[in-house]
Design an enzyme around this catalytic site. Structure first.
Site, PDB file in Angstrom:
ATOM      1  N   LYS A  72      13.603  70.761  43.005  1.00  0.00           N
ATOM      2  CA  LYS A  72      12.409  71.567  43.297  1.00  0.00           C
ATOM      3  C   LYS A  72      12.045  72.490  42.143  1.00  0.00           C
ATOM      4  O   LYS A  72      10.866  72.598  41.784  1.00  0.00           O
ATOM      5  CB  LYS A  72      12.635  72.365  44.586  1.00  0.00           C
ATOM      6  CG  LYS A  72      11.498  73.312  44.965  1.00  0.00           C
ATOM      7  CD  LYS A  72      11.601  73.741  46.401  1.00  0.00           C
ATOM      8  CE  LYS A  72      12.939  74.329  46.740  1.00  0.00           C
ATOM      9  NZ  LYS A  72      13.241  75.560  45.950  1.00  0.00           N
ATOM     10  N   THR A 125      12.854  72.089  38.992  1.00  0.00           N
ATOM     11  CA  THR A 125      12.414  71.221  37.898  1.00  0.00           C
ATOM     12  C   THR A 125      10.963  70.807  38.091  1.00  0.00           C
ATOM     13  O   THR A 125      10.164  70.841  37.147  1.00  0.00           O
ATOM     14  CB  THR A 125      13.309  69.968  37.833  1.00  0.00           C
ATOM     15  OG1 THR A 125      14.660  70.367  37.628  1.00  0.00           O
ATOM     16  CG2 THR A 125      12.880  69.034  36.719  1.00  0.00           C
ATOM     17  N   ARG A 145      12.194  82.572  41.116  1.00  0.00           N
ATOM     18  CA  ARG A 145      13.217  83.566  41.441  1.00  0.00           C
ATOM     19  C   ARG A 145      14.277  83.607  40.342  1.00  0.00           C
ATOM     20  O   ARG A 145      14.410  82.674  39.554  1.00  0.00           O
ATOM     21  CB  ARG A 145      13.901  83.218  42.765  1.00  0.00           C
ATOM     22  CG  ARG A 145      13.026  83.381  43.993  1.00  0.00           C
ATOM     23  CD  ARG A 145      13.738  82.853  45.226  1.00  0.00           C
ATOM     24  NE  ARG A 145      13.984  81.418  45.116  1.00  0.00           N
ATOM     25  CZ  ARG A 145      14.875  80.758  45.850  1.00  0.00           C
ATOM     26  NH1 ARG A 145      15.624  81.406  46.726  1.00  0.00           N
ATOM     27  NH2 ARG A 145      15.025  79.461  45.716  1.00  0.00           N
ATOM     28  N   LYS A 152      25.984  74.866  43.484  1.00  0.00           N
ATOM     29  CA  LYS A 152      24.557  74.531  43.431  1.00  0.00           C
ATOM     30  C   LYS A 152      24.030  74.438  42.007  1.00  0.00           C
ATOM     31  O   LYS A 152      23.173  73.634  41.676  1.00  0.00           O
ATOM     32  CB  LYS A 152      23.749  75.570  44.215  1.00  0.00           C
ATOM     33  CG  LYS A 152      22.238  75.337  44.191  1.00  0.00           C
ATOM     34  CD  LYS A 152      21.515  76.403  44.986  1.00  0.00           C
ATOM     35  CE  LYS A 152      20.001  76.228  44.900  1.00  0.00           C
ATOM     36  NZ  LYS A 152      19.477  76.490  43.558  1.00  0.00           N
ATOM     37  N   PHE A 211      14.966  76.151  49.189  1.00  0.00           N
ATOM     38  CA  PHE A 211      15.353  75.075  50.096  1.00  0.00           C
ATOM     39  C   PHE A 211      14.128  74.342  50.657  1.00  0.00           C
ATOM     40  O   PHE A 211      13.111  74.218  49.991  1.00  0.00           O
ATOM     41  CB  PHE A 211      16.277  75.601  51.191  1.00  0.00           C
ATOM     42  CG  PHE A 211      17.579  76.149  50.664  1.00  0.00           C
ATOM     43  CD1 PHE A 211      18.382  75.384  49.834  1.00  0.00           C
ATOM     44  CD2 PHE A 211      17.996  77.437  50.978  1.00  0.00           C
ATOM     45  CE1 PHE A 211      19.573  75.883  49.338  1.00  0.00           C
ATOM     46  CE2 PHE A 211      19.199  77.936  50.476  1.00  0.00           C
ATOM     47  CZ  PHE A 211      19.987  77.152  49.659  1.00  0.00           C
TER      48      PHE A 211
END
Length: 553
Positions: A69, A71, A92, A103, A299
């Site tokens: 996401k 990227t 963020r 992660k 997410f």
């Protein structure tokens, strides 16, 4: 074609001086942190000349296969500039917990990264350290107040304010403090959360300016007195000291992408235990400096996007224009039941089953009155038949979809997606509406999200949660709700992939975040202090004698 590691690509990139990036945005004053990073003054929010359109990037429920996401967010920003549009990427800040854990960082990957990647993924400009310090300063003041006579009659059994650390550390979830006799304070149970779950992080990300930050800090509830009345930061008279510690952290950070697209990175609340969006100030500032802002929320759309749309937009005051939903062939196959070690094998049947997860997220975005574009983030082993299956599903269900290859080709690999996004914004104007109103009860808001966003049949409240619902003050009932839920499933069971049916959401506890103006709703077994994996990513990290970072992705 062999793509080098992310860190090698980042270290070989040609960066412009940060002053050049600022000049391109007609920013006259910055606060440089070296050659490639800078703080932006809050004065940029005054008399803004533009009102850029906001493009929100979200995803399906994440899997170990990866969705990319961040990227895709960076690549889309680069691609918009490639096709002649003016765009800023707004992200963020990474937390050291996931960076050192499993992660990874939050700078994108391949040829769609924000740089300097090493700095951003590690200490950056010190914002998270400032939040950690402010949070723990408040914790120390609370315990000192109790030790020095406890004029506010704080009930030590009802102190809600834990300490925080920007690291995954399961050993600190539950602790006892104040041991060693009267000189060391009053013994009581406490614990640690991760810094990105701190209400101070949420407050910083939702504040509109320094005055609003100070006011929000003053309203934070730290615990309850012996009469069960809330005790706040303003009662302790330390909101000024906390704001002082955060004065520089409140200013957004300016960096750039590998293609020198401006990027504003600020704030970093997790989306599974907090509201998962970068700061209101950063997004608003970006909208005043460009025609398009490409931002992300953590997410899947059931977490970050829901909170962006229901919580952040209320403070932001700008409605989004479109949502991009990132999916990969690999992740869809995992949602269809394929094991991670079998993802390189073509499996159209499993893909079609996994598409149910994507379908639910499209429905969620549309329920907010927003157009959606599905971006298929291309991976090396995707087959033509698998990609065609997604396009066939999209055509049958009137869903806009484009293939993007921004990891391997940067902005050039996102041209089709960028053009499609611009076209969809023009042809399908948003009719944005939130899923609930402030006047609805907290119970009703929770139930609305569970049914509309997750697809649940209802909500089960624990005895503790039922008691907490009854004890909510009338003004707290007007707050938003911030759901703390596993990111891996639409349900609160991380093992239920795809699109679960006939399930309920289990609410075990409510936590009042009066400064952030939301109620945190803990579901299932979600933790506010994660743990490290058996083999943390930190094991592969090093630095050579010249100071060059090694093994950071």
């Amino acid at each position: 074609m062999t793509i080098p590691s992310d860190i090698r690509i980042a270290q070989e990139a040609t960066l412009l001086p940060i002053s050049d990036i600022a000049n391109g945005l007609e920013i006259e004053t910055i606060e440089p942190y070296g050659d490639n990073k800078a703080k932006l003054p809050l004065s940029l929010l005054e008399n803004q000349k533009k009102q850029g359109k906001i493009i929100l990037v979200t995803a399906i429920n994440p899997t170990p296969a990866g969705e990319g996401k961040s990227t895709l967010t960076v690549g889309l920003g680069q691609a918009l500039n490639k096709i002649g549009e003016q765009a800023i990427v707004a992200l963020r800040e990474p937390s050291l917990g996931p960076t050192m854990g499993v992660k990874g960082g939050a700078c994108g990957g391949g040829y769609s990264q924000v740089v300097p990647m090493e700095d951003i993924n590690l200490h950056f400009t010190g914002d998270l350290h400032a939040i950690t310090t402010a949070h723990n300063a408040l914790a120390a003041i609370i315990d000192n107040h109790i030790h020095q006579g406890n004029d506010l009659q704080l009930d030590s059994r009802k102190v809600q304010w834990k300490r925080v650390l920007d690291m995954n550390d399961r050993a600190l979830r539950d602790i006892v403090i104040g041991l060693g006799g009267p000189i060391n304070g009053s013994p009581r149970e406490s614990g640690f959360d991760i810094t990105v779950a701190s209400e101070i992080m949420a407050v910083l990300c939702l504040a509109s300016d320094l005055k609003d930050l100070r006011h929000r800090l003053s309203e934070i509830v730290v615990g309850y007195n012996t009469d069960s009345e809330p005790v706040t930061v303003s009662d302790l008279k330390v909101e000024g000291a906390l704001a002082l510690l955060l004065k520089d952290a409140l200013k957004p950070n300016l960096v750039q992408t590998l293609e020198n697209t401006p990027a504003i990175i600020h704030g970093g609340p997790f989306a599974n235990i907090a509201h998962g969006c970068n700061s209101v100030i950063a997004t608003k500032m970006a909208a005043g400096l460009s025609d398009y802002v490409v931002t992300e929320a953590g997410f899947g759309a059931d977490l970050g996007a829901e909170k962006f749309l229901n919580i952040k937009t209320r403070a932001l005051g700008i409605d989004p224009s479109l949502v991009v939903i990132v999916a990969t062939v690999r992740a869809l196959k995992m949602h269809g039941g394929v094991a991670k070690d079998a993802l390189k094998t073509e499996n159209v049947e499993a893909l079609n089953q996994g598409i149910a997860n994507l379908e639910k997220h499209v429905e969620t975005v549309r329920s907010f009155g927003l157009p959606a574009v599905v971006a298929i983030n291309k991976f090396t082993h995707d087959t033509d038949a698998e990609i065609q299956a997604i396009f066939d599903w999209a055509q049958a269900n009137d869903v806009a979809v484009e293939l993007a290859d921004v990891w391997a080709n940067g902005g050039e690999g996102g041209r089709d997606l960028a053009n499609r996004v611009i076209r969809e914004i023009g042809e399908h104007p948003a009719t944005f509406t939130r899923l609930y109103t402030p006047e609805q009860t907290i119970r009703e808001k929770i139930t609305t999200i569970a049914k509309t966003v997750y697809g649940a049949t209802g909500v089960e409240f624990s005895p503790v949660a039922k008691k907490q619902l009854k004890e909510l003050r009338p003004d707290w009932e007007l707050f938003d709700v911030c759901m703390a839920k596993t990111q891996y499933s639409l349900s609160d069971d991380p093992k239920e992939l795809g699109r679960p049916k006939d399930f309920t959401i289990s609410v075990r506890e409510l936590r009042v975040s009066a400064g952030a103006k939301f109620i945190v709703v803990l579901t299932g077994n979600v933790m506010t202090m994660p743990g490290l994996p058996k083999e943390p990513a930190a094991l592969k990290m090093d630095i050579d004698q010249e100071g060059k970072v090694i093994g950071l992705f």
